[in-house]
Design a protein around this motif. Structure first.
Motif, PDB file in Angstrom:
ATOM      1  N   ASP A  60       0.868  -1.162  -0.146  1.00 39.64           N
ATOM      2  CA  ASP A  60      -0.047  -0.029  -0.047  1.00 39.64           C
ATOM      3  C   ASP A  60       0.930   1.299   0.189  1.00 39.64           C
ATOM      4  OD1 ASP A  60      -2.010  -1.593   0.187  1.00 39.64           O
ATOM      5  OD2 ASP A  60      -2.483  -1.379   2.220  1.00 39.64           O
ATOM      6  N   GLY A  61       0.879   1.987  -1.165  1.00 40.56           N
ATOM      7  CA  GLY A  61       1.768   3.158  -1.170  1.00 40.56           C
ATOM      8  C   GLY A  61       0.990   4.392  -0.589  1.00 40.56           C
ATOM      9  N   ILE A  62       1.720   5.199   0.110  1.00 45.72           N
ATOM     10  CA  ILE A  62       1.421   6.472   0.814  1.00 45.72           C
ATOM     11  C   ILE A  62       2.121   7.485   0.576  1.00 45.72           C
ATOM     12  CG2 ILE A  62       0.769   7.433   3.260  1.00 45.72           C
ATOM     13  CD1 ILE A  62       0.605   4.638   4.484  1.00 45.72           C
ATOM     14  N   SER A  63       1.777   8.548  -0.083  1.00 43.77           N
ATOM     15  CA  SER A  63       2.375   9.674  -0.720  1.00 43.77           C
ATOM     16  C   SER A  63       2.412  10.686   0.678  1.00 43.77           C
ATOM     17  CB  SER A  63       1.646  10.433  -1.821  1.00 43.77           C
ATOM     18  OG  SER A  63       2.381  11.743  -1.840  1.00 43.77           O
ATOM     19  N   GLN A  64       3.747  10.965   1.095  1.00 43.79           N
ATOM     20  CA  GLN A  64       3.640  12.083   2.243  1.00 43.79           C
ATOM     21  C   GLN A  64       3.274  13.315   1.868  1.00 43.79           C
ATOM     22  OE1 GLN A  64       4.061  11.238   5.446  1.00 43.79           O
ATOM     23  NE2 GLN A  64       3.795   9.048   4.782  1.00 43.79           N
ATOM     24  N   THR A  65       3.363  13.843   0.457  1.00 44.07           N
ATOM     25  CA  THR A  65       3.028  14.944  -0.076  1.00 44.07           C
ATOM     26  C   THR A  65       1.515  14.838   0.124  1.00 44.07           C
ATOM     27  OG1 THR A  65       4.809  15.106  -1.673  1.00 44.07           O
ATOM     28  CG2 THR A  65       2.586  16.384  -2.125  1.00 44.07           C
ATOM     29  N   ALA A  66       0.826  13.921  -0.232  1.00 46.04           N
ATOM     30  CA  ALA A  66      -0.630  13.879  -0.320  1.00 46.04           C
ATOM     31  C   ALA A  66      -1.279  13.894   1.471  1.00 46.04           C
ATOM     32  CB  ALA A  66      -1.180  12.653  -0.755  1.00 46.04           C
ATOM     33  N   GLN A  67      -0.534  13.201   2.066  1.00 45.17           N
ATOM     34  CA  GLN A  67      -0.777  13.161   3.633  1.00 45.17           C
ATOM     35  C   GLN A  67      -0.699  14.473   4.240  1.00 45.17           C
ATOM     36  OE1 GLN A  67      -2.485  10.040   3.643  1.00 45.17           O
ATOM     37  NE2 GLN A  67      -1.385   9.428   5.676  1.00 45.17           N
ATOM     38  N   TYR A  68       0.351  15.359   3.987  1.00 41.30           N
ATOM     39  CA  TYR A  68       0.521  16.447   4.607  1.00 41.30           C
ATOM     40  C   TYR A  68      -0.245  17.518   4.081  1.00 41.30           C
ATOM     41  CZ  TYR A  68       4.361  15.165   7.907  1.00 41.30           C
ATOM     42  OH  TYR A  68       5.218  14.881   9.077  1.00 41.30           O
ATOM     43  N   THR A  69      -0.450  17.600   2.624  1.00 39.84           N
ATOM     44  CA  THR A  69      -1.007  18.762   2.127  1.00 39.84           C
ATOM     45  C   THR A  69      -2.565  18.563   2.376  1.00 39.84           C
ATOM     46  OG1 THR A  69      -1.096  17.573   0.076  1.00 39.84           O
ATOM     47  CG2 THR A  69       0.763  19.479   0.426  1.00 39.84           C
ATOM     48  N   ALA A  70      -3.133  17.223   2.668  1.00 35.00           N
ATOM     49  CA  ALA A  70      -4.508  17.173   2.930  1.00 35.00           C
ATOM     50  C   ALA A  70      -4.840  17.290   4.293  1.00 35.00           C
ATOM     51  CB  ALA A  70      -5.010  15.861   2.570  1.00 35.00           C
ATOM     52  N   GLY A  71      -3.896  17.564   5.185  1.00 36.46           N
ATOM     53  CA  GLY A  71      -4.025  17.928   6.476  1.00 36.46           C
ATOM     54  C   GLY A  71      -4.283  16.636   7.342  1.00 36.46           C
ATOM     55  N   VAL A  72      -3.771  15.323   6.888  1.00 33.63           N
ATOM     56  CA  VAL A  72      -4.130  14.141   7.678  1.00 33.63           C
ATOM     57  C   VAL A  72      -3.381  14.229   8.821  1.00 33.63           C
ATOM     58  CG1 VAL A  72      -3.700  11.466   7.481  1.00 33.63           C
ATOM     59  CG2 VAL A  72      -4.667  13.001   5.415  1.00 33.63           C
ATOM     60  N   TYR A  73      -2.235  14.636   8.993  1.00 30.59           N
ATOM     61  CA  TYR A  73      -1.635  14.522  10.162  1.00 30.59           C
ATOM     62  C   TYR A  73      -1.723  15.881  11.142  1.00 30.59           C
ATOM     63  CZ  TYR A  73       1.331  11.103   7.672  1.00 30.59           C
ATOM     64  OH  TYR A  73       1.548  10.047   6.859  1.00 30.59           O
ATOM     65  N   ARG A  74      -2.641  16.613  10.868  1.00 31.87           N
ATOM     66  CA  ARG A  74      -2.818  18.148  11.637  1.00 31.87           C
ATOM     67  C   ARG A  74      -2.754  17.896  13.024  1.00 31.87           C
ATOM     68  NH1 ARG A  74      -6.880  20.202   8.946  1.00 31.87           N
ATOM     69  NH2 ARG A  74      -5.273  21.485   7.863  1.00 31.87           N
TER      70      ARG A  74
END
Length: 582
Positions: free
Chosen positions: A140-154
């Motif tokens: 399962d690939g996870i793009s850290q760009t996608a995670q951070y810019t979508a606010g997933v780790y807020r």
């Protein structure tokens, strides 16, 4: 339909780790899928050293699947990391132009000229994804760009900022420590974030965050003007989450609310343990360099508790080398990638190289003549597994190489010796009809009817010949007989050539010609062609070497060449007789 099978080898390193991971996962998250992880930075070509970061958890995850458990293998694409330096030797990359992008996220850097991908990270990620598919790696690939810019780790970011004093105290234990000694050549390079900390300058180099008059902050914004991370946080309010930063590159500054701001990331030594906790990672290997005091893995083991998580279990893995090449680094161009390896070898062989060695054992992947010996070793193991004579640990490594829990990898229908296929590809220089003629004569009792039967191994061997064998080592059959050499031969040498020519028709197969060329010197010395080495005096070996050298000179004008039986089949009976002066 998935294959469910218990391992039969208790000493197999993969099985041992699978036992530990299943037990640990049940302790931490009973009833939930087991989570293993890898992290890759698409900062340049993702090389064969990086592949160990993936293959180690893949093999363990695959064993867990074989036992009927649910498992997720996460690959975190660290594509929101900063563009650290311009790799050397990348086609379509002008160094002066790309220097302007240093400090930006990898996904904000243009792809090399001529690429069909939208940015730098996607360009280099794509080649790895393709190679992993050929290797049968499910992830399962996870793009850290996608995670951070979508606010997933807020929430995790705000938590880290709130507990920045605790994080700073942990990091401070290592800041005064003496820098670790230079690692030995046998170890894998540290990851991109570690290199960033070691080689960078200014605020961007501080991979554990920045400390200044305003205090320590584990978060770094990307500049709203130039997009670079050469920024310094000058103030932060916990209650309002108002954060002010200034850019050291362009002078831009702004105040944002961190509870709604998505253009930045936690610094590496905080980001990694945050993800362990967020994803519930139970198993993740790391490079040997992470064992040093103050390294990301060691420090992360303490910081992860701040996020309510635990450090994964997992081995430190050793260096993967290339025959004839220096230590690999993905920040430099020209290092072989998994895709490069898969052009010249079948995925089963590449999987086997990673499966048969424990993670802490270094090994080399051959791009030179050694690949022929590796293939001989693989084929020998294949035969032993088939007849039941292989050792249990070798059986386990072989099983992991040829199939995954989901399916068996596609394989060559007629796996002819790699060195034979390479010789045929070398001699025929792309003429497939000639290659088929030669291969069909290797075993007259069971002739090959189509080159497709020998594929993909034949194509891999041909690619190796065309890309890794220098022009001066290629085989070119003589156009005309070497009249001068033939005229100079003594009677014994002339007789040896007559014996060979007279036996060609009756021995025209790979085994038959092998018997013939080795037998001629025996017969000349008064022994039977079937005599074994134990029955022969030592000087027969010398006579054989002299005879072989003569044949090579008459056929290809050199002292050495492809195996003589293969070469004779390639040249053909009539032309062999002509070149031997018969």
């Amino acid at each position: 339909m998935p294959i469910v099978a218990q391992s039969t080898e208790t000493t197999d390193w993969v099985s041992r780790f699978a036992d530990e991971v299943i037990e640990e996962s049940e302790r931490r998250a009973p009833g939930k899928p087991v989570v293993v992880a890898s992290g890759l930075s698409p900062s340049g070509p993702i090389h064969l050293g990086n592949l160990r970061e993936v293959m180690t958890p893949h093999l363990v995850a695959d064993e867990i699947r074989r036992r009927g458990h649910q498992v997720r293998h996460l690959i975190s694409w660290d594509d929101y990391d900063r563009y650290r330096k311009v790799p050397q030797g990348i086609a379509g990359v002008d160094e002066d132009t790309y220097k302007e992008h240093i400090g930006k996220p990898l996904t904000s850097v243009p792809a090399p000229k001529g690429s069909s991908y939208p940015n730098w990270a996607e360009h280099f990620k794509a080649a790895m994804v393709e190679a992993l598919a050929e290797l049968g790696v499910e992830f399962d690939g996870i793009s850290q760009t996608a995670q951070y810019t979508a606010g997933v780790y807020r929430e995790q970011i705000l938590h880290a900022m709130k507990h920045r004093g605790d994080i700073d105290a942990i990091l401070d234990q290592y800041r005064t420590k003496k820098a670790p000694a230079k690692k030995q050549q046998s170890q894998k390079p540290v990851d991109e974030a570690e290199l960033e900390a070691a080689e960078g300058s200014g605020a961007a180099a501080e991979d554990d965050g920045s400390s200044g008059s305003a205090g320590y902050f584990p978060y770094k914004p990307y500049c709203g003007n130039c997009e670079k991370d050469l920024t310094t946080v000058t103030s932060y309010e916990d209650d309002t989450t108002e954060l002010t930063y200034s850019c050291n590159a362009c002078g831009f500054s702004e105040t944002v609310r961190l509870n709604e701001f998505n253009r930045g990331k936690l610094v590496w030594k905080v980001d990694w343990p945050m993800r362990w906790a967020y994803e519930g990672v139970v198993f993740e290997p790391s490079g040997v360099d992470h064992s040093s005091p103050g390294s990301s893995f060691q420090v992360g083991g303490q910081i992860v508790g701040i996020f309510g998580g635990k450090q994964p279990i997992g081995p430190m893995y050793a260096f993967v080398g290339i025959s004839g090449m220096a230590k690999m680094s993905s920040s430099k161009g020209g290092v072989p990638t998994p895709g490069d390896a898969l052009k010249i070898m079948e995925p089963q062989l590449l999987r086997w190289l990673y499966a048969r060695r424990r993670p802490n054992q270094s090994f080399k992947i051959a791009f030179d003549q050694e690949i022929q010996r590796l293939y001989d070793e693989w084929d020998k193991l294949d035969s032993k597994v088939a007849d039941g004579s292989a050792l249990p640990a070798d059986v386990a490594a072989h099983a992991r190489a040829v199939r995954t829990a989901a399916a068996e990898l596609p394989r060559t229908a007629r796996p002819l010796p790699y060195r034979t296929l390479a010789s045929v590809a070398d001699i025929t220089a792309g003429h497939q009809d000639q290659a088929l003629r030669i291969l069909s004569e290797l075993d007259p009792d069971n002739p090959i009817g189509s080159l497709d039967e020998a594929r993909p191994r034949y194509d891999k061997a041909e690619a190796w010949i065309n890309t890794h064998v220098s022009a001066d080592q290629r085989t070119i059959v003589r156009e005309e007989p070497d009249a001068e050499l033939l005229k100079s031969l003594d009677e014994a040498s002339q007789q040896s050539l007559r014996l060979l020519a007279d036996g060609l028709a009756d021995h025209w197969s790979l085994d038959g010609l092998t018997h013939l060329v080795y037998g001629v010197p025996k017969v000349q010395a008064g022994f039977s062609a079937d005599a074994t080495p134990k029955e022969l005096p030592p000087e027969i070996k010398t006579a054989q070497r002299t005879f072989f050298a003569l044949l090579y000179h008459l056929l290809v004008g050199r002292d050495t060449g492809p195996r003589l039986p293969t070469l004779l089949l390639a040249v053909g009976q009539e032309r062999v007789r002509e070149l031997l002066g018969e």
